[in-house]
Design a protein around this motif. Structure first.
Motif, PDB file in Angstrom:
ATOM      1  N   MET A 179      -6.095   1.876 -10.702  1.00  0.00           N
ATOM      2  CA  MET A 179      -5.710   2.971  -9.846  1.00  0.00           C
ATOM      3  C   MET A 179      -6.896   3.462  -9.031  1.00  0.00           C
ATOM      4  O   MET A 179      -6.713   3.984  -7.945  1.00  0.00           O
ATOM      5  CB  MET A 179      -5.132   4.107 -10.679  1.00  0.00           C
ATOM      6  N   THR A 180      -8.097   3.284  -9.508  1.00  0.00           N
ATOM      7  CA  THR A 180      -9.282   3.768  -8.812  1.00  0.00           C
ATOM      8  C   THR A 180      -9.418   3.153  -7.428  1.00  0.00           C
ATOM      9  O   THR A 180      -9.798   3.838  -6.482  1.00  0.00           O
ATOM     10  CB  THR A 180     -10.547   3.478  -9.648  1.00  0.00           C
ATOM     11  N   HIS A 181      -9.090   1.869  -7.300  1.00  0.00           N
ATOM     12  CA  HIS A 181      -9.237   1.238  -5.997  1.00  0.00           C
ATOM     13  C   HIS A 181      -8.278   1.834  -4.968  1.00  0.00           C
ATOM     14  O   HIS A 181      -8.572   1.827  -3.777  1.00  0.00           O
ATOM     15  CB  HIS A 181      -9.090  -0.285  -6.093  1.00  0.00           C
ATOM     16  N   TYR A 182      -7.139   2.389  -5.398  1.00  0.00           N
ATOM     17  CA  TYR A 182      -6.238   3.061  -4.460  1.00  0.00           C
ATOM     18  C   TYR A 182      -6.862   4.353  -3.944  1.00  0.00           C
ATOM     19  O   TYR A 182      -6.768   4.676  -2.768  1.00  0.00           O
ATOM     20  CB  TYR A 182      -4.886   3.361  -5.105  1.00  0.00           C
TER      21      TYR A 182
ATOM     22  N   VAL B  29     -10.073   4.977  -3.765  1.00  0.00           N
ATOM     23  CA  VAL B  29     -11.183   4.602  -2.882  1.00  0.00           C
ATOM     24  C   VAL B  29     -10.648   4.169  -1.519  1.00  0.00           C
ATOM     25  O   VAL B  29     -11.213   4.520  -0.478  1.00  0.00           O
ATOM     26  CB  VAL B  29     -12.046   3.491  -3.532  1.00  0.00           C
ATOM     27  N   THR B  30      -9.549   3.438  -1.511  1.00  0.00           N
ATOM     28  CA  THR B  30      -8.934   3.025  -0.250  1.00  0.00           C
ATOM     29  C   THR B  30      -8.467   4.232   0.553  1.00  0.00           C
ATOM     30  O   THR B  30      -8.708   4.309   1.768  1.00  0.00           O
ATOM     31  CB  THR B  30      -7.745   2.078  -0.513  1.00  0.00           C
ATOM     32  N   LEU B  31      -7.828   5.191  -0.101  1.00  0.00           N
ATOM     33  CA  LEU B  31      -7.387   6.400   0.594  1.00  0.00           C
ATOM     34  C   LEU B  31      -8.578   7.191   1.131  1.00  0.00           C
ATOM     35  O   LEU B  31      -8.528   7.732   2.246  1.00  0.00           O
ATOM     36  CB  LEU B  31      -6.547   7.273  -0.333  1.00  0.00           C
ATOM     37  N   LEU B  32      -9.655   7.255   0.356  1.00  0.00           N
ATOM     38  CA  LEU B  32     -10.863   7.945   0.816  1.00  0.00           C
ATOM     39  C   LEU B  32     -11.454   7.252   2.031  1.00  0.00           C
ATOM     40  O   LEU B  32     -11.842   7.908   3.006  1.00  0.00           O
ATOM     41  CB  LEU B  32     -11.891   8.021  -0.312  1.00  0.00           C
ATOM     42  N   ALA B  33     -11.507   5.931   2.001  1.00  0.00           N
ATOM     43  CA  ALA B  33     -12.040   5.178   3.136  1.00  0.00           C
ATOM     44  C   ALA B  33     -11.176   5.396   4.381  1.00  0.00           C
ATOM     45  O   ALA B  33     -11.715   5.558   5.495  1.00  0.00           O
ATOM     46  CB  ALA B  33     -12.121   3.697   2.792  1.00  0.00           C
TER      47      ALA B  33
ATOM     48  N   ILE C 278       5.310   3.060   0.191  1.00  0.00           N
ATOM     49  CA  ILE C 278       4.245   2.098  -0.093  1.00  0.00           C
ATOM     50  C   ILE C 278       4.210   1.905  -1.605  1.00  0.00           C
ATOM     51  O   ILE C 278       3.819   2.815  -2.346  1.00  0.00           O
ATOM     52  CB  ILE C 278       2.887   2.603   0.435  1.00  0.00           C
ATOM     53  N   ASP C 279       4.618   0.747  -2.049  1.00  0.00           N
ATOM     54  CA  ASP C 279       4.715   0.481  -3.491  1.00  0.00           C
ATOM     55  C   ASP C 279       3.379   0.628  -4.202  1.00  0.00           C
ATOM     56  O   ASP C 279       3.315   1.096  -5.334  1.00  0.00           O
ATOM     57  CB  ASP C 279       5.280  -0.918  -3.741  1.00  0.00           C
ATOM     58  N   ALA C 280       2.304   0.231  -3.552  1.00  0.00           N
ATOM     59  CA  ALA C 280       0.991   0.276  -4.189  1.00  0.00           C
ATOM     60  C   ALA C 280       0.547   1.708  -4.473  1.00  0.00           C
ATOM     61  O   ALA C 280      -0.248   1.939  -5.378  1.00  0.00           O
ATOM     62  CB  ALA C 280      -0.043  -0.418  -3.305  1.00  0.00           C
ATOM     63  N   LEU C 281       1.071   2.680  -3.750  1.00  0.00           N
ATOM     64  CA  LEU C 281       0.644   4.067  -3.929  1.00  0.00           C
ATOM     65  C   LEU C 281       1.559   4.875  -4.840  1.00  0.00           C
ATOM     66  O   LEU C 281       1.341   6.062  -5.033  1.00  0.00           O
ATOM     67  CB  LEU C 281       0.537   4.752  -2.562  1.00  0.00           C
TER      68      LEU C 281
END
Length: 80
Positions: A1-4, A6-10, A42-45
């Protein structure tokens, strides 16, 4: 879940960068981006969305917002 997260922050940093380039207030673009991300399926989120609306996370956020509501004040005293 952390990479999601980080992606949202980016993406948020990129939105702020774009807002500065087009000379628009960045909070407006961040709100629009948040609405788009919140509405699109968005399924990943899904995991991030479930975490953000979890009772404990939401209540903690509201309580902290209530305690630190005025420009660095803490229980009525200015800590700056």
């Amino acid at each position: 879940m952390t990479h999601y997260w980080v992606t949202l922050l980016a993406i948020a940093v990129a939105v702020v960068f774009i807002a500065e380039k087009i000379k628009q207030p960045y909070p407006t673009l961040l709100v629009l981006f948040g609405l788009i991300v919140g509405v699109l399926p968005i399924d990943a989120l899904d995991e991030v969305k479930r975490y953000a609306v979890d009772d404990k996370v939401f209540q903690t956020t509201i309580i902290l917002k209530a305690i630190f509501h005025m420009e660095g004040s803490f229980f009525g005293r200015n800590v700056c």
